[in-house]
Each structure stands twice: as C-alpha cells, then as structure tokens.
Design a protein around this motif. Structure first.
Motif, PDB file in Angstrom:
ATOM      1  N   GLN A   1       0.831  -1.206   0.000  1.00 39.83           N
ATOM      2  CA  GLN A   1       0.000   0.000   0.000  1.00 39.83           C
ATOM      3  C   GLN A   1       0.863   1.254   0.000  1.00 39.83           C
ATOM      4  O   GLN A   1       0.542   2.239  -0.673  1.00 39.83           O
ATOM      5  CB  GLN A   1      -0.935  -0.003   1.220  1.00 39.83           C
ATOM      6  N   ASP A   2       1.986   1.215   0.731  1.00 35.54           N
ATOM      7  CA  ASP A   2       2.906   2.363   0.737  1.00 35.54           C
ATOM      8  C   ASP A   2       3.493   2.592  -0.644  1.00 35.54           C
ATOM      9  O   ASP A   2       3.671   3.748  -1.074  1.00 35.54           O
ATOM     10  CB  ASP A   2       4.029   2.143   1.750  1.00 35.54           C
ATOM     11  N   ILE A   3       3.806   1.529  -1.370  1.00 33.86           N
ATOM     12  CA  ILE A   3       4.347   1.652  -2.726  1.00 33.86           C
ATOM     13  C   ILE A   3       3.315   2.294  -3.643  1.00 33.86           C
ATOM     14  O   ILE A   3       3.624   3.182  -4.444  1.00 33.86           O
ATOM     15  CB  ILE A   3       4.799   0.279  -3.264  1.00 33.86           C
ATOM     16  N   ILE A   4       2.060   1.863  -3.525  1.00 32.26           N
ATOM     17  CA  ILE A   4       0.985   2.429  -4.343  1.00 32.26           C
ATOM     18  C   ILE A   4       0.814   3.914  -4.038  1.00 32.26           C
ATOM     19  O   ILE A   4       0.674   4.745  -4.947  1.00 32.26           O
ATOM     20  CB  ILE A   4      -0.331   1.651  -4.113  1.00 32.26           C
ATOM     21  N   ASP A   5       0.847   4.274  -2.747  1.00 30.13           N
ATOM     22  CA  ASP A   5       0.702   5.679  -2.357  1.00 30.13           C
ATOM     23  C   ASP A   5       1.857   6.528  -2.886  1.00 30.13           C
ATOM     24  O   ASP A   5       1.650   7.653  -3.346  1.00 30.13           O
ATOM     25  CB  ASP A   5       0.630   5.800  -0.831  1.00 30.13           C
ATOM     26  N   LYS A   6       3.084   6.005  -2.842  1.00 26.89           N
ATOM     27  CA  LYS A   6       4.232   6.751  -3.359  1.00 26.89           C
ATOM     28  C   LYS A   6       4.109   6.962  -4.858  1.00 26.89           C
ATOM     29  O   LYS A   6       4.447   8.032  -5.374  1.00 26.89           O
ATOM     30  CB  LYS A   6       5.530   6.004  -3.054  1.00 26.89           C
ATOM     31  N   LYS A   7       3.638   5.953  -5.579  1.00 27.55           N
ATOM     32  CA  LYS A   7       3.484   6.093  -7.030  1.00 27.55           C
ATOM     33  C   LYS A   7       2.434   7.145  -7.364  1.00 27.55           C
ATOM     34  O   LYS A   7       2.583   7.892  -8.334  1.00 27.55           O
ATOM     35  CB  LYS A   7       3.101   4.754  -7.654  1.00 27.55           C
ATOM     36  N   LYS A   8       1.378   7.237  -6.561  1.00 25.84           N
ATOM     37  CA  LYS A   8       0.348   8.249  -6.793  1.00 25.84           C
ATOM     38  C   LYS A   8       0.905   9.653  -6.612  1.00 25.84           C
ATOM     39  O   LYS A   8       0.501  10.588  -7.302  1.00 25.84           O
ATOM     40  CB  LYS A   8      -0.823   8.041  -5.825  1.00 25.84           C
ATOM     41  N   ARG A   9       1.845   9.837  -5.685  1.00 24.29           N
ATOM     42  CA  ARG A   9       2.448  11.139  -5.438  1.00 24.29           C
ATOM     43  C   ARG A   9       3.632  11.416  -6.362  1.00 24.29           C
ATOM     44  O   ARG A   9       4.238  12.470  -6.274  1.00 24.29           O
ATOM     45  CB  ARG A   9       2.931  11.221  -3.990  1.00 24.29           C
ATOM     46  N   GLY A  10       3.984  10.437  -7.215  1.00 25.42           N
ATOM     47  CA  GLY A  10       5.104  10.626  -8.127  1.00 25.42           C
ATOM     48  C   GLY A  10       6.452  10.353  -7.479  1.00 25.42           C
ATOM     49  O   GLY A  10       7.479  10.821  -7.967  1.00 25.42           O
ATOM     50  N   LYS A  11       6.475   9.632  -6.375  1.00 23.19           N
ATOM     51  CA  LYS A  11       7.714   9.355  -5.650  1.00 23.19           C
ATOM     52  C   LYS A  11       8.172   7.903  -5.820  1.00 23.19           C
ATOM     53  O   LYS A  11       9.051   7.449  -5.105  1.00 23.19           O
ATOM     54  CB  LYS A  11       7.527   9.611  -4.146  1.00 23.19           C
TER      55      LYS A  11
END
Length: 106
Positions: free
Chosen positions: A77-87
């Motif tokens: 879930q953290d990976i998905i959230d980072k991808k959404k923020r462009g990180k």
C-alpha cells in the motif's frame, strides 16, 4: 650400540608418511594442518540457534488457509501511495533513446 645415520631416519620417516598418507615435513614448517583437521564449527552453530519462524514464511507455507501478512500488505500500500504522489521508482529505459545518459547535454 651403533647410532643410526640421520639420512636413514629421514628415509624411514619419508616412507612412513608415504604408507600412512601423512604429510612429510622434515623442516617442521607451519602448514595449518591442525586447523584443517579441526571439526567445522558452522553446523554446530546452526544447530545451536533455533530456526527463526516469521509470519511471511508461515503464510507462504500454508497458502490455502487464507492468512494475510499485514506487514506485506502495508508495504504494498505504501508503494501504491508513493506512485500516486510521483515518488515511486523511476521506469527502466527500454531503448538507448530513453536513457538519462543520452538526455544530458555534452
């Protein structure tokens, strides 16, 4: 009594080493044979410490039970959230034209 010549004793030692398959070392040079003959410590250390069981290996061992590894779910879930923020991690270049090295000016 007659003493035995040193050359005959050396020949006898050489023959004895040949028969019993030991190393012939007349100069008594250090060879490290003591350490090579010693019992290995690795297997004893492995048996001394108990095998560590964590949730991920337990869940992988029983896939039919429907168990969920909460730490792994949180990581994903953290990976998905980072991808959404462009990180997220950058995409891998498939062609030489996409690589960052070619985009730099020389």
């Amino acid at each position: 009594m007659a003493s035995i010549a040193a050359s005959r004793i050396a020949a006898l030692n050489r023959l004895r080493c040949n028969i019993f398959q030991t190393s012939y070392n007349p100069e008594s040079i250090r060879t490290g044979a003591k350490y090579l003959r010693a019992r290995l410590k690795g297997p004893s250390l492995i048996n001394y410490y108990p095998q560590e069981i964590n949730m991920s290996t337990f869940i992988k061992g029983f896939p039919d039970e429907g168990l969920v590894d909460l730490d792994e779910e949180q990581r994903l879930q953290d990976i998905i959230d980072k991808k959404k923020r462009g990180k997220g991690t950058p995409r891998k270049a498939r062609t030489p034209q996409e690589s960052r090295r070619n985009k730099k000016r020389r």
